[in-house]
Design an enzyme around this catalytic site. Structure first.
Site, PDB file in Angstrom:
ATOM      1  N   ASP A   1      42.657  40.144  48.602  1.00  0.00           N
ATOM      2  CA  ASP A   1      42.214  38.899  47.989  1.00  0.00           C
ATOM      3  C   ASP A   1      40.919  38.478  48.682  1.00  0.00           C
ATOM      4  OD1 ASP A   1      42.274  36.799  46.229  1.00  0.00           O
ATOM      5  OD2 ASP A   1      44.145  35.937  46.943  1.00  0.00           O
TER       6      ASP A   1
ATOM      7  N   HIS B   1      45.538  33.668  51.054  1.00  0.00           N
ATOM      8  CA  HIS B   1      45.408  32.226  51.254  1.00  0.00           C
ATOM      9  C   HIS B   1      46.750  31.538  51.033  1.00  0.00           C
ATOM     10  CE1 HIS B   1      45.714  31.788  46.892  1.00  0.00           C
ATOM     11  NE2 HIS B   1      44.901  32.840  46.832  1.00  0.00           N
TER      12      HIS B   1
ATOM     13  N   HIS C   1      45.700  27.655  46.743  1.00  0.00           N
ATOM     14  CA  HIS C   1      46.132  27.520  45.363  1.00  0.00           C
ATOM     15  C   HIS C   1      47.176  28.597  45.118  1.00  0.00           C
ATOM     16  CE1 HIS C   1      43.182  30.769  45.113  1.00  0.00           C
ATOM     17  NE2 HIS C   1      43.765  31.159  43.994  1.00  0.00           N
TER      18      HIS C   1
END
Length: 279
Positions: free
Chosen positions: A8, A104, A115
């Protein structure tokens, strides 16, 4: 030993803002270079631990962030979309371990660029009643395939989320969140050295895995609360999807099939909404 890397971008060394991670952002080109360097550090660590093969899946946004020529020559790259398995495309039970790079924290957490999959379009998610984001869902899906997640890199909030989900996973914080778009950064050279050493150490300590063929798939329940009632209402047209309330839907089934179904939900939501991911 075959290693799978899910890469990511929000949790990559030095990146803190949407301009760092979105195509067209003023610092995106620099961001994708930073992403490649973190991934390459993980690949070097895997090779140092004796890996014979590494597959890297570009798992961020358009999934065309990593430039093939910037990637370590020992790694193969899965690039582009759509992908039925999204952030885990190409992962099978033939791999020995998963390394999550640049991850994250989930929606609602005070982490850098936090998110869950779709910016603020997804407000909350639960797996078997447990709050979950990209970290927990990737871990659970890999486990269902019989492949352990051994290392995760990202900010300290992402690392704490991984530890809370499974304390046996080694984590490498490359930055420390001050807010959603601000962080204290480890120097890039230091961060990449930590990634390389962390991956190598985790793989060196990985016990041999019994390969006992196909195992019965365990049932799981995924619940997602959307910002838009329109998304939830439309998803009810998919067999097996039920309503919890006007903005929340639920489905049950075995992983990884449930992970693939969630990918369909996101494609439906993308067709119905046109909101930037970080607001």
């Amino acid at each position: 030993m075959r290693i799978y890397v899910s890469a990511d971008m929000e949790g990559v060394t030095g990146l803190v803002d949407s301009d760092d991670v979105q195509p067209g952002g003023r610092d995106y080109e620099r961001g994708r270079s930073m992403m490649a360097e973190d991934v390459n550090a993980a690949v070097r660590g895997a090779l140092a631990a004796g890996a014979s093969a590494a597959l890297v899946n570009d798992a961020h946004g358009p999934m065309r962030n990593l430039l093939p020529e910037a990637l370590h020559p020992a790694a193969r790259l899965v690039r582009g979309k759509p992908k039925q398995m999204g952030m885990l495309e190409g992962l099978t039970g033939e791999y020995d371990a998963v390394v999550c790079v640049g991850y994250h924290a989930r929606a609602g957490a005070l982490g850098v660029l936090s998110h869950s999959f779709m910016g603020h379009e997804i407000e909350d998610m639960w797996l078997d009643g447990r709050p979950v984001g990209e970290i927990g869902l990737a871990h659970a899906t890999a486990a269902a395939l019989g492949v352990p997640v051994v290392t995760l890199t990202g900010d300290d909030a992402a690392c704490a989320e991984m530890t809370a989900w499974d304390a046996s996973v080694a984590t490498v914080p490359v930055k420390y969140a001050h807010d959603r778009f601000a962080a204290e950064l480890r120097p890039p050279r230091e961060a990449r050295k930590a990634i390389e050493e962390g991956v190598a150490r985790a793989l060196a300590e990985l016990p041999p895995r019994a390969r006992d063929g196909v195992r019965p798939a365990a049932e799981a329940t995924l619940t997602v609360r959307w910002q838009s009632a329109s998304v939830a209402a439309t998803l009810l047209g998919i067999p097996s999807v039920t309503a919890v309330d006007s903005r929340t839907v639920r489905a049950a089934g075995p992983l990884p099939a449930l992970y693939r179904l969630f990918g369909v939900w996101m494609r439906v939501a993308s067709a119905l909404t046109n909101q930037p991911p970080y607001c």
